[in-house]
Write a protein that holds these residues in place. Structure first.
Motif, PDB file in Angstrom:
ATOM      1  N   ASP A 287       0.699  -1.107   0.116  1.00 34.49           N
ATOM      2  CA  ASP A 287       0.017  -0.087  -0.101  1.00 34.49           C
ATOM      3  C   ASP A 287       0.782   1.141   0.085  1.00 34.49           C
ATOM      4  N   ALA A 288       2.217   1.349  -0.347  1.00 32.47           N
ATOM      5  CA  ALA A 288       3.037   2.354  -0.466  1.00 32.47           C
ATOM      6  C   ALA A 288       2.649   2.857  -1.795  1.00 32.47           C
ATOM      7  N   LEU A 289       2.299   4.401  -1.451  1.00 38.30           N
ATOM      8  CA  LEU A 289       2.104   4.923  -2.735  1.00 38.30           C
ATOM      9  C   LEU A 289       3.321   5.330  -3.607  1.00 38.30           C
ATOM     10  N   ASP A 290       3.518   5.740  -4.759  1.00 44.89           N
ATOM     11  CA  ASP A 290       4.346   6.008  -5.479  1.00 44.89           C
ATOM     12  C   ASP A 290       5.468   6.997  -5.138  1.00 44.89           C
ATOM     13  N   TYR A 291       5.020   8.055  -4.551  1.00 37.66           N
ATOM     14  CA  TYR A 291       5.979   9.075  -4.088  1.00 37.66           C
ATOM     15  C   TYR A 291       6.452   8.645  -2.803  1.00 37.66           C
ATOM     16  N   GLU A 292       5.825   7.620  -1.962  1.00 39.80           N
ATOM     17  CA  GLU A 292       6.504   7.198  -0.793  1.00 39.80           C
ATOM     18  C   GLU A 292       7.622   6.049  -0.765  1.00 39.80           C
ATOM     19  N   LYS A 293       7.463   5.503  -2.059  1.00 41.95           N
ATOM     20  CA  LYS A 293       8.768   4.428  -2.070  1.00 41.95           C
ATOM     21  C   LYS A 293       9.754   4.981  -2.243  1.00 41.95           C
ATOM     22  N   ASN A 294      10.099   6.357  -2.702  1.00 39.80           N
ATOM     23  CA  ASN A 294      11.351   6.819  -2.815  1.00 39.80           C
ATOM     24  C   ASN A 294      11.974   7.721  -1.599  1.00 39.80           C
ATOM     25  N   VAL A 295      11.129   7.608  -0.502  1.00 47.28           N
ATOM     26  CA  VAL A 295      11.526   8.497   0.694  1.00 47.28           C
ATOM     27  C   VAL A 295      12.595   7.769   1.614  1.00 47.28           C
ATOM     28  N   PRO A 296      13.755   8.160   1.449  1.00 43.85           N
ATOM     29  CA  PRO A 296      14.740   7.619   2.610  1.00 43.85           C
ATOM     30  C   PRO A 296      14.479   8.040   3.902  1.00 43.85           C
ATOM     31  N   VAL A 297      14.432   7.201   4.953  1.00 45.89           N
ATOM     32  CA  VAL A 297      14.211   7.193   6.415  1.00 45.89           C
ATOM     33  C   VAL A 297      15.537   6.649   7.187  1.00 45.89           C
ATOM     34  N   GLU A 298      15.864   7.152   8.291  1.00 46.49           N
ATOM     35  CA  GLU A 298      17.075   6.739   8.974  1.00 46.49           C
ATOM     36  C   GLU A 298      17.035   5.248   9.248  1.00 46.49           C
ATOM     37  N   LYS A 299      18.168   4.749   8.928  1.00 50.26           N
ATOM     38  CA  LYS A 299      18.288   3.349   9.211  1.00 50.26           C
ATOM     39  C   LYS A 299      18.182   3.182  10.742  1.00 50.26           C
ATOM     40  N   LEU A 300      17.369   2.171  11.181  1.00 43.52           N
ATOM     41  CA  LEU A 300      17.464   1.935  12.569  1.00 43.52           C
ATOM     42  C   LEU A 300      18.436   0.553  13.020  1.00 43.52           C
ATOM     43  N   GLU A 301      19.044   0.704  14.065  1.00 46.35           N
ATOM     44  CA  GLU A 301      19.986  -0.083  14.666  1.00 46.35           C
ATOM     45  C   GLU A 301      19.732  -1.433  14.441  1.00 46.35           C
ATOM     46  N   GLN A 302      18.121  -1.613  14.892  1.00 45.06           N
ATOM     47  CA  GLN A 302      17.625  -3.240  14.844  1.00 45.06           C
ATOM     48  C   GLN A 302      17.683  -3.812  13.706  1.00 45.06           C
ATOM     49  N   LEU A 303      17.489  -2.937  12.507  1.00 41.97           N
ATOM     50  CA  LEU A 303      17.391  -3.622  11.161  1.00 41.97           C
ATOM     51  C   LEU A 303      18.831  -3.989  10.726  1.00 41.97           C
ATOM     52  N   LYS A 304      19.700  -3.261  11.248  1.00 42.20           N
ATOM     53  CA  LYS A 304      21.144  -3.570  10.533  1.00 42.20           C
ATOM     54  C   LYS A 304      21.569  -4.809  11.458  1.00 42.20           C
ATOM     55  N   THR A 305      21.105  -4.859  12.688  1.00 43.62           N
ATOM     56  CA  THR A 305      21.630  -6.210  13.484  1.00 43.62           C
ATOM     57  C   THR A 305      20.586  -7.363  13.099  1.00 43.62           C
ATOM     58  N   THR A 306      19.531  -7.169  12.759  1.00 50.43           N
ATOM     59  CA  THR A 306      18.804  -8.229  11.981  1.00 50.43           C
ATOM     60  C   THR A 306      19.324  -8.897  10.741  1.00 50.43           C
ATOM     61  N   ALA A 307      19.904  -7.968   9.844  1.00 48.58           N
ATOM     62  CA  ALA A 307      20.447  -8.299   8.508  1.00 48.58           C
ATOM     63  C   ALA A 307      21.969  -8.877   8.846  1.00 48.58           C
TER      64      ALA A 307
END
Length: 314
Positions: free
Chosen positions: A242-262
């Motif tokens: 359900d992400a609209l086209d203009y929302e797909k290119n919006v960068p947000v700050e990487k969370l530490e939790q995500l980095k740890t998961t990867a």
């Protein structure tokens, strides 16, 4: 098929005075943008008047129509209140009606996207389960499932939750292909990998195939986590439908939790790859094909994802 306002109203709420002719071009756009890459010309196949598979074909047509209606209206919404003529473009305005807000419009468009994608997932599942009924589709599109070692939604779901979404699996295929090229084709002989893609494996081959599939899947999730293409949740990964086209290119700050998961997934993938290599070496004669040793001399050291500076869908 969507032929008039009444047929459209089965899937999208519109009024009786809705101008269906204005909507028709967006049905074609929906077909080309969202349906054709997955189902081809399936929606043009006429329904038989009788037969054992009639109900299955009716259900498939219903899902095709549902997807086209929702995707088509999603594409149509920016133009629904506009008129275009020789003098240019202008908005319809009336003293008796107030325009909806941008937030309302975006909520409607998200719901249309979500409904369209849900219909597509149901349709793909139906096609997979009824390959003999949709023989033309199966002959044309089943190859996209068989080129890779991780070759189905169910295989991916076995090792990592993607909510059994066929579209999520198909969208992950470029990443799966890249990971297989990077960690499998640099480690194992191509003859062995091609043999493992066959269905008639013995117990030893099945065990190795499962290990390699698991390693590839973990590395794939680690890769897309870092690239910000999919939505990572506490229970799994999925496309952000359900992400609209203009929302797909919006960068947000990487969370530490995500980095740890990867990082954890990458470590798990590398550990399983080491197990697979040890298993092959312990059963080398079983995996030697055409005289070629199953493990390349300079085997891969494992998967190392590239950490990017943005993430989408948290």
């Amino acid at each position: 098929m969507l032929q008039n306002t009444q047929s459209l109203k089965k899937y999208v709420s519109v009024s009786e005075n809705f101008d269906f002719d204005e909507f028709v071009p967006y049905i074609d756009k929906a077909q080309r943008t969202y349906l054709q890459r997955y189902v081809g010309k399936l929606y043009f196949e006429p329904l038989p008047k009788t037969g054992e598979d009639l109900e299955v074909r009716k259900e498939a047509q219903k899902l095709v129509d549902c997807a086209m209606a929702n995707f088509g209206y999603y594409l149509f919404t920016p133009y629904a209140s506009l008129s275009l003529d020789a003098s240019g473009m202008y908005n319809h305005e009336s003293e008796n009606r107030s325009k909806i807000t941008v937030w309302q419009l975006n909520d409607i468009r998200r719901d249309l996207l979500r409904a369209g994608h849900e219909a597509m997932d149901e349709l793909l599942e139906l096609l997979e389960k009824n390959a003999s009924v949709f023989e033309n589709w199966h002959n044309s599109y089943s190859t996209i499932y068989n080129e890779l070692l991780v070759n189905s939604t169910s295989v991916f779901q076995k090792f990592y939750n993607i909510s059994n979404s066929r579209q999520t699996f198909l969208s992950l295929q470029p990443a799966i292909r890249l990971v297989e090229d990077k960690i499998l084709k640099t480690t194992f002989h191509l003859d062995l990998l091609n043999r493992l893609k066959q269905s008639d494996l013995n117990a030893v081959g099945t065990e190795l195939k499962g290990l390699l599939q698991q390693a590839v899947i973990y590395a794939t999730v680690a890769k897309v986590c870092n690239e910000g293409i999919f939505e990572l949740t506490a229970t799994g990964i999925k496309m952000k439908f359900d992400a609209l086209d203009y929302e797909k290119n919006v960068p947000v700050e990487k969370l530490e939790q995500l980095k740890t998961t990867a990082e954890h997934l990458t470590a798990d993938s590398n550990q399983i790859l080491k197990r697979a290599i040890a298993y092959v070496r312990a059963n080398e004669s079983a995996f030697t094909i055409n005289g070629n040793k199953p493990i390349l001399e300079n085997e891969s050291a494992g998967y190392a994802p590239i950490i990017t500076q943005s993430i989408l869908g948290l």
